[in-house]
Write an enzyme that holds these catalytic residues in place. Sequence first.
Site, PDB file in Angstrom:
ATOM      1  N   ASN A 140       0.860  -1.185   0.000  1.00  0.00           N
ATOM      2  CA  ASN A 140       0.000   0.000   0.000  1.00  0.00           C
ATOM      3  C   ASN A 140       0.899   1.239   0.000  1.00  0.00           C
ATOM      4  OD1 ASN A 140      -1.858   2.004   0.425  1.00  0.00           O
ATOM      5  ND2 ASN A 140      -2.406   1.399   2.503  1.00  0.00           N
ATOM      6  N   LYS A 188      -0.025   4.259  -0.167  1.00  0.00           N
ATOM      7  CA  LYS A 188      -0.676   5.434   0.439  1.00  0.00           C
ATOM      8  C   LYS A 188      -0.402   6.652  -0.442  1.00  0.00           C
ATOM      9  CE  LYS A 188       0.210   3.334   4.902  1.00  0.00           C
ATOM     10  NZ  LYS A 188      -0.019   3.457   6.327  1.00  0.00           N
ATOM     11  N   HIS A 230      -9.846   1.117   5.042  1.00  0.00           N
ATOM     12  CA  HIS A 230      -8.537   1.345   5.657  1.00  0.00           C
ATOM     13  C   HIS A 230      -8.679   2.347   6.811  1.00  0.00           C
ATOM     14  CE1 HIS A 230      -4.381   2.558   6.223  1.00  0.00           C
ATOM     15  NE2 HIS A 230      -4.046   1.433   5.609  1.00  0.00           N
ATOM     16  N   GLU A 271      -6.924   4.722   7.817  1.00  0.00           N
ATOM     17  CA  GLU A 271      -6.671   6.138   7.532  1.00  0.00           C
ATOM     18  C   GLU A 271      -7.894   6.802   6.902  1.00  0.00           C
ATOM     19  OE1 GLU A 271      -2.962   5.499   5.546  1.00  0.00           O
ATOM     20  OE2 GLU A 271      -2.005   5.081   7.474  1.00  0.00           O
ATOM     21  N   GLU A 300      -5.746  -4.870  10.779  1.00  0.00           N
ATOM     22  CA  GLU A 300      -4.711  -3.847  10.913  1.00  0.00           C
ATOM     23  C   GLU A 300      -4.992  -2.977  12.136  1.00  0.00           C
ATOM     24  OE1 GLU A 300      -2.802  -3.050   6.831  1.00  0.00           O
ATOM     25  OE2 GLU A 300      -4.497  -1.714   7.023  1.00  0.00           O
ATOM     26  N   GLY A 345       2.058   2.256  10.682  1.00  0.00           N
ATOM     27  CA  GLY A 345       3.029   3.324  10.477  1.00  0.00           C
ATOM     28  C   GLY A 345       3.776   3.742  11.726  1.00  0.00           C
ATOM     29  N   SER A 381       2.979  -2.179  10.560  1.00  0.00           N
ATOM     30  CA  SER A 381       4.432  -2.214  10.787  1.00  0.00           C
ATOM     31  C   SER A 381       5.068  -3.566  10.439  1.00  0.00           C
ATOM     32  CB  SER A 381       4.761  -1.788  12.216  1.00  0.00           C
ATOM     33  OG  SER A 381       4.365  -0.435  12.399  1.00  0.00           O
TER      34      SER A 381
END
Length: 231
Positions: free
Chosen positions: A6, A8, A88, A90, A157, A163, A193
Amino acid sequence: MILAANFKMNHTRLSTKEYLRRLDAFLEEKKPKSDIYLFPPVSALDSFETKVNIGVQNAYPAQKGSFTGEIGLEQLEEFDIKNIIIGHSERRHILGENQEFITQKFKFFKDKGFKIFYCIGETLEVREGGKELIKKYLGLQLEGIDLSYKNLVIAYEPVWAIGTGKSATSEDIEEILEFLSKKSDAPLLYGGSVKPSNIKEIVSVSNCSGALIGTASWDVNSFCEMIELTN
Ligand code: PEP
């Protein structure tokens, strides 16, 4: 095994092309067994000739229309994109997508036959409330989602692990994947991570079918190393 990168909001059209050139050369040479997916930023989409499955990190649940700043099915069809990430963290926590909208997206792209990488994960606050609270929270993120959809991949996740360099432990991942395996036969990935130093241990957790990788996938050598380590 499924290994997905990904990007991003990283990489450009040019650097994505170069990344794919190097990744394809690696795949051609090593012929790994894993299915490899890459989710670049939409501005880098192109009609790639590649062994890698290309997908998008997001799209709007409509063919086309007045949705400023979004892309829809028409733009994905131009590049024959059939893979999408939905849910996701985010997008949930930074862009404010709620479960109702996420469900709407899921239904739309399921109806179009997309392979859906559906992400779920608890926040640090929920984690501190204990395992039962985590499972309840994850259960809510699965609400409205067809868990028997044949093109579904579920990525667990934990938000606090994304991250941050701090991955969940194998024991924690195992417990959650076992919980998820009772709800769905879909392949279960872990994300948060994942990097060359921990990927082997993570993918050897029972019920783990691979990893969704952000930061450590942005460097092509690091992603290739992880593909090789898990082959
Ligand atoms: C992700 O964005 O899906 C992710 C897992 O990121 P990172 O690997 O950087 O934690």
